[in-house]
Scaffold this motif. Sequence first.
Motif, short mmCIF file in Angstrom:
data_model
loop_
_atom_site.label_atom_id
_atom_site.label_comp_id
_atom_site.label_asym_id
_atom_site.label_seq_id
_atom_site.Cartn_x
_atom_site.Cartn_y
_atom_site.Cartn_z
N ALA A 184 -6.36 -8.75 14.50
CA ALA A 184 -7.75 -8.37 14.79
C ALA A 184 -7.84 -7.64 16.13
CB ALA A 184 -8.63 -9.62 14.80
N ARG A 185 -7.16 -8.14 17.13
CA ARG A 185 -7.19 -7.49 18.45
C ARG A 185 -6.57 -6.09 18.38
NH1 ARG A 185 -5.16 -12.95 21.53
NH2 ARG A 185 -7.23 -13.87 21.90
N LYS A 186 -5.52 -5.94 17.58
CA LYS A 186 -4.90 -4.63 17.43
C LYS A 186 -5.82 -3.67 16.69
CE LYS A 186 -1.12 -2.24 18.27
NZ LYS A 186 -0.64 -2.04 19.66
N LEU A 187 -6.49 -4.16 15.65
CA LEU A 187 -7.41 -3.32 14.88
C LEU A 187 -8.59 -2.86 15.72
CD1 LEU A 187 -7.45 -5.23 11.47
CD2 LEU A 187 -6.63 -2.89 11.83
N ALA A 188 -8.97 -3.65 16.71
CA ALA A 188 -10.09 -3.27 17.57
C ALA A 188 -9.78 -1.99 18.35
CB ALA A 188 -10.42 -4.41 18.53
N GLN A 189 -8.49 -1.65 18.47
CA GLN A 189 -8.10 -0.41 19.16
C GLN A 189 -8.34 0.81 18.28
OE1 GLN A 189 -4.03 -0.86 20.49
NE2 GLN A 189 -4.43 -2.91 21.34
N GLY A 190 -8.31 0.63 16.94
CA GLY A 190 -8.58 1.70 16.00
C GLY A 190 -7.40 2.61 15.74
N GLY A 191 -7.32 3.13 14.50
CA GLY A 191 -6.29 4.09 14.13
C GLY A 191 -4.88 3.54 14.15
N VAL A 192 -4.69 2.30 13.68
CA VAL A 192 -3.38 1.63 13.71
C VAL A 192 -2.80 1.60 12.30
CG1 VAL A 192 -2.13 -0.42 14.45
CG2 VAL A 192 -4.28 0.18 15.56
N SER A 193 -1.55 2.02 12.17
CA SER A 193 -0.93 2.05 10.85
C SER A 193 -0.52 0.64 10.43
CB SER A 193 0.31 2.95 10.86
OG SER A 193 1.36 2.35 11.62
N MET A 223 0.84 -1.20 0.00
CA MET A 223 0.00 0.00 0.00
C MET A 223 0.88 1.25 0.00
SD MET A 223 -3.10 -0.98 2.59
CE MET A 223 -4.09 -2.43 2.29
N ASP A 224 0.49 2.24 -0.77
CA ASP A 224 1.35 3.39 -0.95
C ASP A 224 1.34 4.28 0.27
OD1 ASP A 224 -0.80 5.71 -2.67
OD2 ASP A 224 -1.35 4.01 -1.43
N GLN A 225 2.51 4.83 0.59
CA GLN A 225 2.68 5.78 1.69
C GLN A 225 1.94 5.32 2.96
OE1 GLN A 225 1.45 9.40 -0.58
NE2 GLN A 225 3.36 10.21 0.21
N PRO A 226 2.44 4.24 3.61
CA PRO A 226 1.73 3.68 4.75
C PRO A 226 1.53 4.66 5.90
CG PRO A 226 3.94 2.76 4.58
CD PRO A 226 3.70 3.50 3.32
N ASP A 227 2.35 5.73 5.95
CA ASP A 227 2.17 6.71 7.01
C ASP A 227 0.92 7.56 6.80
OD1 ASP A 227 3.55 7.69 4.73
OD2 ASP A 227 4.04 9.52 5.82
N ILE A 228 0.33 7.49 5.60
CA ILE A 228 -0.88 8.25 5.31
C ILE A 228 -2.11 7.52 5.84
CG2 ILE A 228 -2.38 9.07 3.43
CD1 ILE A 228 0.02 10.75 3.86
N TRP A 229 -2.07 6.19 5.83
CA TRP A 229 -3.24 5.39 6.18
C TRP A 229 -3.11 4.74 7.55
CZ3 TRP A 229 -6.82 6.59 2.86
CH2 TRP A 229 -6.52 6.82 1.51
N ALA A 230 -4.23 4.62 8.22
CA ALA A 230 -4.32 3.83 9.44
C ALA A 230 -5.65 3.07 9.37
CB ALA A 230 -4.24 4.70 10.68
N TYR A 231 -5.79 2.05 10.22
CA TYR A 231 -6.93 1.15 10.09
C TYR A 231 -7.55 0.83 11.44
CZ TYR A 231 -4.56 0.61 5.63
OH TYR A 231 -3.93 0.87 4.43
N GLY A 232 -8.78 0.40 11.38
CA GLY A 232 -9.49 -0.05 12.58
C GLY A 232 -10.74 -0.80 12.17
N LEU A 233 -11.36 -1.49 13.12
CA LEU A 233 -12.61 -2.17 12.83
C LEU A 233 -13.75 -1.16 12.72
CD1 LEU A 233 -12.42 -5.27 15.22
CD2 LEU A 233 -11.80 -5.14 12.80
N ALA A 234 -14.69 -1.44 11.84
CA ALA A 234 -15.86 -0.58 11.70
C ALA A 234 -16.62 -0.52 13.03
CB ALA A 234 -16.77 -1.10 10.59
N PRO A 235 -17.31 0.59 13.31
CA PRO A 235 -17.97 0.76 14.62
C PRO A 235 -18.99 -0.32 14.96
CG PRO A 235 -17.89 2.84 13.43
CD PRO A 235 -17.43 1.80 12.48
N ASP A 236 -19.62 -0.92 13.94
CA ASP A 236 -20.63 -1.93 14.22
C ASP A 236 -20.07 -3.35 14.22
OD1 ASP A 236 -20.12 -2.03 11.50
OD2 ASP A 236 -22.22 -2.33 10.92
#
Length: 438
Positions: free
Chosen positions: A44-53, A1-14
């Motif tokens: 998955a556990r890390k993504l549950a925290q939200g906003g993880v690069s 994925m391009d420029q990984p410092d631009i994107w972060a990820y998390g699980l959807a709220p629902d």
Amino acid sequence: MDQPDIWAYGLAPDILLDEADQGVNLRSPSGSISITDRSEVTLARKLAQGGVSEAVLTACLAPNPDAADACAAFLFRLDQRGFLCRFVIQNSLAISVCVPQRAPETGLPTFKPRKTFRLSPQTLLQPEKKGFRALVPGSWATVNLLDPQIGPLLFKLSEGVEATQVTNCVPGLELHAFEALMRLFAWCDLLDGTAKTQPPMHEVLFHSHTRLGFTRTKLGKTGKPQTFRQAAKDIPDIALPLPNVADLIASDPPHFLVSRSRRSRRDQGRTPINLAQLNELLFRCFYQENGHRSYPSGGALYSLTTYLLVNRCDGLVPGLYAYDAASHGLTMVTKFTRALKGLLEDAAASANCASHTQILLLLSSDMAITRTAYGDLAYSLTLKEVGAVYQNVQLASEAMKLAACPLGTANSLAFAKVIRQNVYDTPLVGEMIIGSSE
């Protein structure tokens, strides 16, 4: 994925993460994913925290030599299911996030330079606890705007802005962050020219909120309805006699003939309808016995109240009456006024009639009853119920040789003032003109 410092990820709220014996389950209102692979459970556990690069996620799998590929594959899998939020990061802070409502129809588009970027005219902005939520009705996802500096960008996008001018007109917004935002905007149909041709916005809003598939939100009977309280007096002003059912059955023509001859009849007779005919029509169509009426209603709530604007009826003084379905009686709401005359004039115009109808039947709905039980489906169910009433009244009128015609609209504000109710809590939702045919 391009420029990984631009994107972060998390699980959807629902999306809920449930711990299981062999791993975790990612559960949504419409489905779930069972995860047993140890690396994916960690992600998955890390993504549950939200906003993880992606860099942080990859580091969680060290020293696995395939950590980057495993991380990218897992993110792609969640992305395809619509389980993944995607954040745009600038200066280590999230300035926006794409929130899926369902699985995306395509992958994240690449940035395509264009002469001018402009917001879609279908774009809606809703205030959130932090920032704004931008959406196009019916789109698969929304974009939540989390940073104040995006406010000027929205203003510029409403006019149309060139990518080369962004840094000058939106101070503090870096070019690579702008490009990432435009990719999300294009993905979520927020840019002019990226969405498919759509019908009027109110139709899309209504359809997307009342049909399955547009979001993962559950639709249906999700709550307990309030107890229905009749708006009219406990004892009606005019107690109507109950017709003899056996006589009605014996004299009625076959249903097939009635349904085949059913028509919307606007022309009414010179001799006005009389109270006995009106009594029979109300009994056939609206009388409530053992909690049920002769037409279907969502959850058997029967939130509709029938009003009769009487202009000419032998045996009834002109005015507005409320029908009590349980007691089979009429209560006068108000004598004939200029406001009621205005409703008759509107009805004549709507039906393209030269003269005023003998009776204007008006249907009002107690929306609190249906909203409590059905949530977003409430208004849709109310209109379906009105449609059932229209057919019910037309068939009964045909059998009784009366003239009846459903109308498309009426003045809801004027009616609300007459009955002294809130126009949205007890809206006017249906109208019919009724009279004699001879």
